[in-house]
Write a protein that holds these residues in place. Structure first.
Motif, short mmCIF file in Angstrom:
data_model
loop_
_atom_site.label_atom_id
_atom_site.label_comp_id
_atom_site.label_asym_id
_atom_site.label_seq_id
_atom_site.Cartn_x
_atom_site.Cartn_y
_atom_site.Cartn_z
N ALA A 1 7.82 5.81 -2.36
CA ALA A 1 8.11 5.05 -3.59
C ALA A 1 8.80 5.99 -4.56
O ALA A 1 8.34 7.11 -4.79
CB ALA A 1 6.82 4.50 -4.18
N SER A 2 9.93 5.52 -5.12
CA SER A 2 10.69 6.37 -6.02
C SER A 2 11.57 5.50 -6.92
O SER A 2 11.71 4.30 -6.69
CB SER A 2 11.55 7.34 -5.21
N THR A 3 12.18 6.13 -7.91
CA THR A 3 13.11 5.44 -8.81
C THR A 3 14.22 4.80 -7.99
O THR A 3 14.85 5.47 -7.17
CB THR A 3 13.70 6.43 -9.83
N PRO A 4 14.50 3.50 -8.20
CA PRO A 4 15.52 2.82 -7.40
C PRO A 4 16.91 3.45 -7.55
O PRO A 4 17.29 3.89 -8.63
CB PRO A 4 15.53 1.40 -7.98
N THR A 5 17.63 3.47 -6.43
CA THR A 5 18.99 4.01 -6.40
C THR A 5 19.91 3.09 -5.62
O THR A 5 20.53 3.51 -4.63
CB THR A 5 19.00 5.41 -5.77
N PRO A 6 20.04 1.81 -5.99
CA PRO A 6 20.85 0.90 -5.20
C PRO A 6 22.30 1.37 -5.08
O PRO A 6 22.94 1.68 -6.08
CB PRO A 6 20.75 -0.43 -5.93
N GLY A 7 22.77 1.46 -3.86
CA GLY A 7 24.16 1.85 -3.61
C GLY A 7 24.40 3.34 -3.58
O GLY A 7 25.52 3.79 -3.44
N GLN A 8 23.35 4.15 -3.68
CA GLN A 8 23.54 5.59 -3.75
C GLN A 8 22.97 6.35 -2.54
O GLN A 8 23.10 7.55 -2.46
CB GLN A 8 22.91 6.15 -5.02
N ALA A 9 22.31 5.67 -1.66
CA ALA A 9 21.69 6.26 -0.45
C ALA A 9 21.25 7.67 -0.66
O ALA A 9 21.67 8.66 -0.32
CB ALA A 9 22.58 6.11 0.76
N ASP B 1 0.82 -1.21 0.00
CA ASP B 1 0.00 0.00 0.00
C ASP B 1 0.86 1.27 0.00
O ASP B 1 0.38 2.35 -0.33
CB ASP B 1 -0.94 0.03 1.22
N TRP B 2 2.13 1.14 0.38
CA TRP B 2 3.05 2.28 0.39
C TRP B 2 3.48 2.66 -1.03
O TRP B 2 4.06 3.71 -1.25
CB TRP B 2 4.28 1.99 1.21
N GLY B 3 3.28 1.76 -1.98
CA GLY B 3 3.70 2.00 -3.36
C GLY B 3 4.79 1.03 -3.78
O GLY B 3 5.14 0.11 -3.05
N ALA B 4 5.31 1.24 -5.00
CA ALA B 4 6.40 0.44 -5.56
C ALA B 4 5.99 -0.98 -5.90
O ALA B 4 6.82 -1.87 -6.00
CB ALA B 4 7.63 0.46 -4.65
N LYS B 5 4.71 -1.21 -6.10
CA LYS B 5 4.24 -2.55 -6.46
C LYS B 5 4.19 -2.68 -7.98
O LYS B 5 3.37 -2.06 -8.65
CB LYS B 5 2.88 -2.84 -5.86
N ASP B 6 5.12 -3.49 -8.50
CA ASP B 6 5.16 -3.83 -9.93
C ASP B 6 5.18 -2.60 -10.85
O ASP B 6 4.66 -2.63 -11.96
CB ASP B 6 3.96 -4.74 -10.28
N ASP B 7 5.80 -1.51 -10.37
CA ASP B 7 5.84 -0.30 -11.21
C ASP B 7 7.27 0.19 -11.49
O ASP B 7 7.47 1.26 -12.03
CB ASP B 7 5.02 0.83 -10.57
N GLY B 8 8.26 -0.60 -11.09
CA GLY B 8 9.65 -0.21 -11.33
C GLY B 8 10.26 0.62 -10.22
O GLY B 8 11.46 0.89 -10.23
N ASN B 9 9.47 1.05 -9.25
CA ASN B 9 9.98 1.83 -8.13
C ASN B 9 10.40 0.94 -6.97
O ASN B 9 10.03 -0.24 -6.90
CB ASN B 9 8.91 2.82 -7.64
#
Length: 186
Positions: A178-186, A159-167
């Motif tokens: 929910a936002s664009t993923p930034t792995p390793g960039q904190a 319910d917070w978001g990021a479900k199957d939308d690429g976020n």
């Protein structure tokens, strides 16, 4: 007069109840600073990818990011990632297991899949075995020390978001967005 009142207050608290000798007091104070594993590090869960688009329920693309928000470096190689009522071990895939203040690491369910999804990633990567829940119920995630003390936890929900939308879910200040993923960039 001030000194006399201070002396009375000091004498009203019988230190002898707690410390029989000055040496026992010094031992207690010294011991509190010498306990192994005690540091000013604080490792938090800072990002969650629980539902990669187009791969409903596979878990192969699941990952979380952790961040050292403390003032000292911390070795997370013996930490545990708790989900689905299981303490999962961490296996270093690349990078260094010691996170300096402000640095991040990613814990992935499948490191080879993670690196295919995020080829630009060049940070610290740990492999673990887990599958995050993408239902509205979500689940509780905990990052634990080797001694199984909880460093941080979050119970997320789709319910917070990021479900199957690429976020992904990202911790911004004390809120999850929910936002664009930034792995390793904190």
């Amino acid at each position: 007069l001030h000194q006399t009142m201070f002396s009375r207050k000091l004498n009203a608290f019988p230190m002898s109840r707690f410390f029989r000798t000055p040496l026992s007091f010094l031992f207690a104070v010294g011991f509190s600073f010498a306990i192994p594993g005690v540091s000013f590090a604080s490792v938090i869960i800072s990002e969650i990818m629980y539902d990669f688009p187009g791969v409903e329920g596979s878990g192969e693309h699941d990952w979380i990011e952790i961040e050292n928000t403390g003032t000292e470096s911390v070795d997370v190689s013996k930490f545990k990632f708790f989900e689905a009522n299981t303490n999962h071990g961490l296996k270093l895939d690349r990078g260094v297991s010691i996170l300096s203040p402000g640095s991040v690491a990613v814990i992935a369910n499948a490191t080879s899949t993670f690196l295919t999804d995020w080829p630009q990633f060049s940070g610290t990567l740990f492999d673990s075995s887990f599958s995050l829940n993408s239902t509205s119920a979500g689940e509780k995630l905990i990052i634990r020390t080797a001694e199984l003390y909880d460093e941080d936890s979050v119970t997320y929900s789709s319910d917070w978001g990021a479900k199957d939308d690429g976020n992904s879910l990202q911790k911004v200040n004390s809120s999850w967005v929910a936002s664009t993923p930034t792995p390793g960039q904190a």
